[in-house]
Design a protein around this motif. Sequence first.
Motif, PDB file in Angstrom:
ATOM      1  N   LYS A  32      31.145 -50.497  -3.863  1.00 30.08           N
ATOM      2  CA  LYS A  32      31.551 -49.410  -4.753  1.00 30.08           C
ATOM      3  C   LYS A  32      31.155 -48.045  -4.183  1.00 30.08           C
ATOM      4  N   LYS A  50      29.534 -53.988 -19.284  1.00 32.83           N
ATOM      5  CA  LYS A  50      28.736 -52.926 -19.918  1.00 32.83           C
ATOM      6  C   LYS A  50      29.565 -52.110 -20.904  1.00 32.83           C
ATOM      7  N   ARG A 102      17.199 -61.029 -16.482  1.00 38.13           N
ATOM      8  CA  ARG A 102      17.869 -59.745 -16.693  1.00 38.13           C
ATOM      9  C   ARG A 102      19.342 -59.976 -16.886  1.00 38.13           C
ATOM     10  N   GLN A 128      23.244 -57.802 -17.906  1.00 39.99           N
ATOM     11  CA  GLN A 128      23.855 -56.477 -17.896  1.00 39.99           C
ATOM     12  C   GLN A 128      24.052 -55.897 -19.286  1.00 39.99           C
ATOM     13  N   ASN A 186      25.065 -56.481  -3.806  1.00 43.25           N
ATOM     14  CA  ASN A 186      24.066 -55.706  -4.568  1.00 43.25           C
ATOM     15  C   ASN A 186      22.655 -56.192  -4.254  1.00 43.25           C
ATOM     16  N   TYR A 192      34.630 -54.336 -11.935  1.00 47.11           N
ATOM     17  CA  TYR A 192      34.457 -52.943 -12.335  1.00 47.11           C
ATOM     18  C   TYR A 192      35.770 -52.419 -12.895  1.00 47.11           C
TER      19      TYR A 192
END
Length: 341
Positions: A46, A99, A175, A177, A219, A242
């Motif tokens: 990205k 998200k 964890r 998102q 990532n 995305y």
Amino acid sequence: MTFRVTRRDALRLAAAMPAVLALGKPAFADPLVIKFSHVVSPDAPKGKAALLFKQLAEKYTDGKVTVEVYPNSSLYKDKEELEALQLGSVQLLAPSISKFGPLGVKEFDVFDLPFLMSDQTHARAMMASPMMDEFNKKLGDKGVTPLAYWDNGAHVYTANKPLIMPEDFQGMKMRIQGSKVLDAVARQLGAIPQIIAFGELYQALQTGVVDGEDNVPSNIWTQKFYDVQKYLTVSHHGRLTYSLITNKTFWDGLPADVRPGLTRAVAESTQFFDDTAAKDNVDALDQIKATGKVEIHVLTDTEKQAWITALMPVHKEMEGRFGKDFIEAVYKASGFVPPQS
Ligand code: LMR
């Protein structure tokens, strides 16, 4: 009387400034400024695509547009950036569609249903399907215009213990998102889900605030999570998609002489993104392996079957949230056939 300037006021003021400053100056003098904020590093897929978009947008508009790229959450963190986009303080983002919940479009969480988007063909068929018009309209109602969808590949898990069978997640702090479906997935595995902003994840893993996470190899590589996670499981249980989004008022109000150039820059950086992500995620797994710091395990067919059996009930559970018909429409649009569990 003292005025307390809230963050929202500050964001509104920041959004209004360019217009205020332009007052009294001939409008054509200053290039239109596009702020492009994102949370990953410049050398992640990205990050590279954002820089290419900058180059192309400035070239195809003959300099009538200037793009300022803010990587690594340097301008806004995960949640803040969506609010800033709606207020017009930033003009371009490319967040994970997992998200979008805080935007009030819970429908996007459906894409986090386990294994639904594991396969690239299904994922790209879904993003190209007419059903996306419904999703895009819901974003439009929130003042957000999706310009493109960027496919960053399938997820793998990392942790400081081997995650081979579903029961290995028992009691782990994982964890996530943010989507309600990701929350349900973690709970279904017996783990404790925790939403943490991407920019804070390395530290949360390093300090043990969370024990593990799922992400794409590029990532994990560019954020150096391999320094704080000893095990990686190639599970491909979900996907990182995305959406390149802009503020609807900003985009609809674009001068006619810059829109074609920006539209072309979006199309070309989207193609570049999909190609780059496909390559970088394969390379990143090799690079992580080459560090010798992480033990990588690819699920066997038997192990995968155990994950499917453990996770497919989340699809059933989410009928309450999305409706059975809606989920089946997504299956049809993507070509996904629920595996027998
Ligand atoms: C994450 O939060 O793990 C990712 O969505 C970050 C990103 O934008 O790739």
